[in-house]
Design an enzyme around this catalytic site. Structure first.
Site, PDB file in Angstrom:
ATOM      1  N   GLU A 116       0.835  -1.216   0.000  1.00  0.00           N
ATOM      2  CA  GLU A 116       0.000   0.000   0.000  1.00  0.00           C
ATOM      3  C   GLU A 116       0.864   1.259   0.000  1.00  0.00           C
ATOM      4  OE1 GLU A 116      -2.579  -0.773   3.396  1.00  0.00           O
ATOM      5  OE2 GLU A 116      -3.862  -2.007   2.119  1.00  0.00           O
ATOM      6  N   LYS A 122      -1.740 -11.616   9.026  1.00  0.00           N
ATOM      7  CA  LYS A 122      -3.142 -11.335   9.366  1.00  0.00           C
ATOM      8  C   LYS A 122      -3.924 -12.643   9.398  1.00  0.00           C
ATOM      9  CE  LYS A 122      -3.428  -6.611   7.631  1.00  0.00           C
ATOM     10  NZ  LYS A 122      -4.188  -5.591   6.882  1.00  0.00           N
ATOM     11  N   ASP A 165      -8.061  -9.034   4.082  1.00  0.00           N
ATOM     12  CA  ASP A 165      -7.858  -7.883   4.957  1.00  0.00           C
ATOM     13  C   ASP A 165      -8.945  -7.758   6.012  1.00  0.00           C
ATOM     14  OD1 ASP A 165      -6.757  -5.643   5.982  1.00  0.00           O
ATOM     15  OD2 ASP A 165      -7.386  -4.293   4.385  1.00  0.00           O
ATOM     16  N   GLU A 202     -12.605  -2.016  11.549  1.00  0.00           N
ATOM     17  CA  GLU A 202     -12.542  -1.328  10.263  1.00  0.00           C
ATOM     18  C   GLU A 202     -13.624  -1.798   9.303  1.00  0.00           C
ATOM     19  OE1 GLU A 202      -8.763  -1.770   8.285  1.00  0.00           O
ATOM     20  OE2 GLU A 202      -9.503  -0.839   6.446  1.00  0.00           O
TER      21      GLU A 202
HETATM   22  C1  BDP Z   1      -5.955  -2.166   5.890  1.00  0.00           C
HETATM   23  C2  BDP Z   1      -6.284  -0.758   6.241  1.00  0.00           C
HETATM   24  C3  BDP Z   1      -5.122   0.178   6.175  1.00  0.00           C
HETATM   25  C4  BDP Z   1      -3.934  -0.424   6.883  1.00  0.00           C
HETATM   26  C5  BDP Z   1      -3.629  -1.763   6.279  1.00  0.00           C
HETATM   27  C6  BDP Z   1      -2.529  -2.511   6.994  1.00  0.00           C
HETATM   28  O1  BDP Z   1      -7.298  -0.324   5.373  1.00  0.00           O
HETATM   29  O2  BDP Z   1      -5.526   1.388   6.768  1.00  0.00           O
HETATM   30  O3  BDP Z   1      -2.838   0.412   6.792  1.00  0.00           O
HETATM   31  O4  BDP Z   1      -4.728  -2.595   6.374  1.00  0.00           O
HETATM   32  O5  BDP Z   1      -2.842  -3.441   7.701  1.00  0.00           O
HETATM   33  O6  BDP Z   1      -6.880  -2.950   6.567  1.00  0.00           O
HETATM   34  O7  BDP Z   1      -1.374  -2.188   6.824  1.00  0.00           O
END
Ligand code: BDP
Length: 713
Positions: free
Chosen positions: A303, A372, A377, A405
């Site tokens: 990201e 995770k 996600d 989230e």
């Molecule tokens: C996603 C989120 C983001 C986080 C990312 C992460 O949208 O804000 O930075 O994961 O885990 O769930 O790095």
């Protein structure tokens, strides 16, 4: 008898009438039901030999609890005959006399032993451990046992953590905004640090210690290199000093490009000697500020974050540079497996596994890869991440998201322990049947020497810390599962309710039931039958199955549900992306076959026609619609259940929870109607009997745009 009963009734009445903003979390220490309890004398007459910051926390805790349980009157202490002895071995004769070396040996570094014994005809209790932190954990356990009305078994109560590093991850920025935070600002006031230590830092550390959480990463994984500069290290040191007596180590997130940003180097290439030397120097400096610094948490190549990919290096080459730097001081590196890229043409689900599986065994001993719970996600429901069980030579740790989230943010009640438990109990089949994710995580399956669990915190400056009062239970649940990943969610809910509200079964039984069903309820009204990532763009609050385009396909809903007139769902079997191929053959067989695939993951792995028949004979379309309806009905029913609890809860928390529950019930309707209207364009089938007609048309939902949703950077 009569008099003490009256005292108790008055105490309890005043407790219920008192404004309770929830700040005290599960450490309420409200009046005990049995006023004649022997614990009055036990807590009032304790001997805690020695002086230290941790021992003084123990003494204070006993005092707070005693006056909460029995009222403020102090007891006449008989120091010749203490009733409670809290001490390390060899620091008190009563401990040596009443414990065996075998009992002490199993406690390890952080475990504790609570035992009843009798002396000169008096019933007494001892708490012992091999460290002061163990004594603190034991003290909390005794107080929790007293509050919940449980008994200490005659054989004693001995417990030690199954996981070494139990770490909260705060996604908090230095400007006090919190990425994916919904309960106010960051509790870290960097501006006032290091000169001001807020009481809230101590209360926070105490709450964590009461659960056995022993690590805190205080900064966002989308890291700012500034935190590694001397100005901020002095602030971080102040936090670390505040946490230390509670057994909590501080970790920092390290931005991979820091050598360039704050070190003035032209590169951050991990194989460059100057870069390596820079990290070593920087780490030495950090340890001068914080001698017990825990180590680094790193998000790289994900990201937009910099990482080893920028230099054509592997994740192991990146992680090892930092690992070499912290190793002389006993530090660790938690390197995240959340690596994916929109330019990689493969299914996002597959990318983390593809990146890491091939470098199993290439990491330094003090690196643990933080994975995770699922491969996408933090969705309301995900199958376990295929990396679990697939890296026998690299310690893997679990990352759960406590902040919601993708689960309605702060106002939607979702007790997450059942979701965590579902993942932990999943069988990876790595070493045959019974190779549960929990056994990967506790190190027993692959003999990992390093074990850890992380939870992305839901904590902010709201008076009750977590927005929804019930989301305190998710922080609590994380702590309990990090201590022992085999703890049952039903037990966690019951214990939390008893500590936080009351032991009255008229309250705890129905509310425990409600909590345990709440995660499934949210799945029903958001993403039933394996649907996923259909939330609104960016902030992920509310429905957005129509989200499409915009440059990053893997951040759209249409990428994940693939709805057309022909059907819906992501084909991840061999005929599709074959993400299923990353799991053990036993799982491929079960989940790949429509006859045996669990319906909860159906559309996660399969693309199916709308008239596909579910196990109960319903068409897929009807099944989807009925799940949404069920979720709505449950959310509405919860409002009524909570309303019937008014007599059992103080007015302040009662009202707060009620108003959030009403929001949740309204928004469940929003989710159902928006999603069903959207998918109906493709299914072209009518809503089945029993599903309410939407109040508005699809356009209404498409144009509904909540402003300034928090937590979105
Ligand atoms: C996603 C989120 C983001 C986080 C990312 C992460 O949208 O804000 O930075 O994961 O885990 O769930 O790095």
């Amino acid at each position: 008898m009569k008099k003490s009963f009256l005292t108790f009734t008055l105490l309890l009445a005043s407790y219920l009438l008192m404004a309770n903003d929830g700040y005290k979390l599960w450490l309420q220490y409200y009046p005990l039901e049995n006023p004649k309890s022997e614990y009055r004398e036990i807590l009032g007459n304790a001997r805690v030999p020695g002086e230290s910051p941790t021992l003084s926390i123990i003494k204070t805790e006993l005092e707070i609890a005693r006056s909460g349980f029995f009222g403020p009157a102090t007891l006449q202490k008989d120091s010749n005959s203490p009733k409670l002895i809290i001490a390390l071995k060899d620091t008190d004769p009563a401990i040596n006399k009443n414990t065996t070396p075998e009992e002490m040996a199993v406690l390890g570094e952080e475990g504790y032993l609570i035992k009843k014994f009798s002396e000169a005809g008096q019933n007494k209790i001892l708490i012992t451990a091999n460290s002061e932190i163990g004594l603190l954990y034991g003290t909390f356990k005794l107080l929790q046992t007293i509050q919940t009305g449980e008994q200490i078994p005659n054989t004693g109560l001995s417990n030690s953590p199954k996981i070494k590093h139990r770490v909260l991850n705060h996604w908090d920025n230095l400007d006090r905004s919190v990425e994916r935070g919904y309960s106010g600002s960051s509790i870290w006031n960097w501006h006032r640090l290091p000169r001001h230590i807020d009481q809230q830092y101590l209360d926070y550390a105490r709450a964590n210690a009461s659960l056995g959480i022993n690590g805190v990463s205080v900064t966002n994984v989308n890291a700012n290199a500034l935190v590694l500069t001397p100005e901020y290290l002095a602030k971080a040191k102040a936090l670390a000093d505040a946490f230390r007596p509670y057994g909590i180590k501080l970790y920092l997130t390290a931005r991979f490009s820091s050598p360039m940003e704050i070190g003035g180097l032209p590169t951050a290439d991990p194989i460059n000697a100057e870069v390596q030397a820079w990290w070593k120097e920087k780490t030495k400096e950090i340890y001068q500020y914080i001698p017990d610094f825990g180590g680094f948490l790193v998000k790289a190549d994900s990201e937009g974050q910099p990482g080893p990919h920028n230099y054509g290096r592997t994740q192991a080459e990146g992680a090892n540079v930092l690992a070499d730097a912290v190793r002389p001081y006993g530090g660790i590196v938690m390197w995240r497996a959340f690596v994916y890229n929109e330019k990689t043409p493969d299914d996002r689900h597959k990318q983390g596994y593809n990146e890491f599986k091939k470098i199993d065994g290439e990491f330094r001993e003090n690196v643990i890869v933080q994975v995770k719970n699922g491969a996408i996600d933090f969705q309301p429901r995900e199958p376990f991440h295929p990396l679990f069980g697939a890296m026998p030579k690299t310690p893997l740790m679990m990352e759960f998201q406590i902040t919601q989230e993708y689960l309605g943010h702060d106002t939607h009640l979702a007790f997450l322990a059942p979701m965590f438990e579902e993942t932990l109990k999943s069988d990876t089949y790595a070493n045959g049947k019974g190779s549960l994710v929990s056994k990967v995580i506790d190190g027993s399956l692959h003999k990992y020497p390093l074990t850890a669990m992380a939870g992305v915190a839901n904590i902010g400056t709201d008076r009750n810390w977590t927005g929804h009062h019930f989301h305190q239970a998710n922080w609590f649940a994380f702590g309990k599962l990090a201590w022992d990943p085999e703890t049952r969610s039903a037990d966690i809910a019951e214990e939390w309710l008893k500590l936080t509200f009351t032991t009255d079964k008229k309250f705890t039984e129905p509310i425990q039931k409600m909590m345990l069903a709440s995660h499934e309820m949210v799945v029903n009204y958001m993403t039933p039958l394996g649907l996923h990532h259909i939330m609104a763009r960016g902030h992920h609050y509310g429905p957005g199955p129509w989200v499409t385009g915009g440059g990053r396909d893997d951040w759209t809903a249409t990428y994940y549900h693939k709805a057309t007139e022909k059907g819906v769902g992501f084909d991840r079997t061999a005929s599709g992306s074959d993400a299923l191929g990353q799991y053990a053959p036993e799982i491929q067989k079960e989940w790949g076959n429509l006859k045996t695939a669990p319906e909860k993951f159906l559309l996660w792995f399969h693309h199916l026609p709308w008239d596909h028949r579910l196990a109960n004979g319903n068409t897929l379309w009807d099944g989807i619609a009925l799940h949404y309806q069920k979720g709505v009905e449950e959310a509405k029913a919860n409002v009524a259940i909570w309303e019937s609890m008014e007599a059992h809860v103080d007015a302040e928390r009662f009202k707060h929870v009620l108003s959030f529950m009403k929001i949740q019930a309204e928004e469940a309707v929003w989710w159902r109607d928006a999603c069903l209207l959207y998918f109906q364009q493709f299914s072209k089938m009518p809503l089945p009997d029993g599903v309410d007609k939407p109040e508005h048309d699809l356009d209404y939902y498409l144009n509904f745009n909540p402003k300034f949703v928090p937590g979105n950077g």
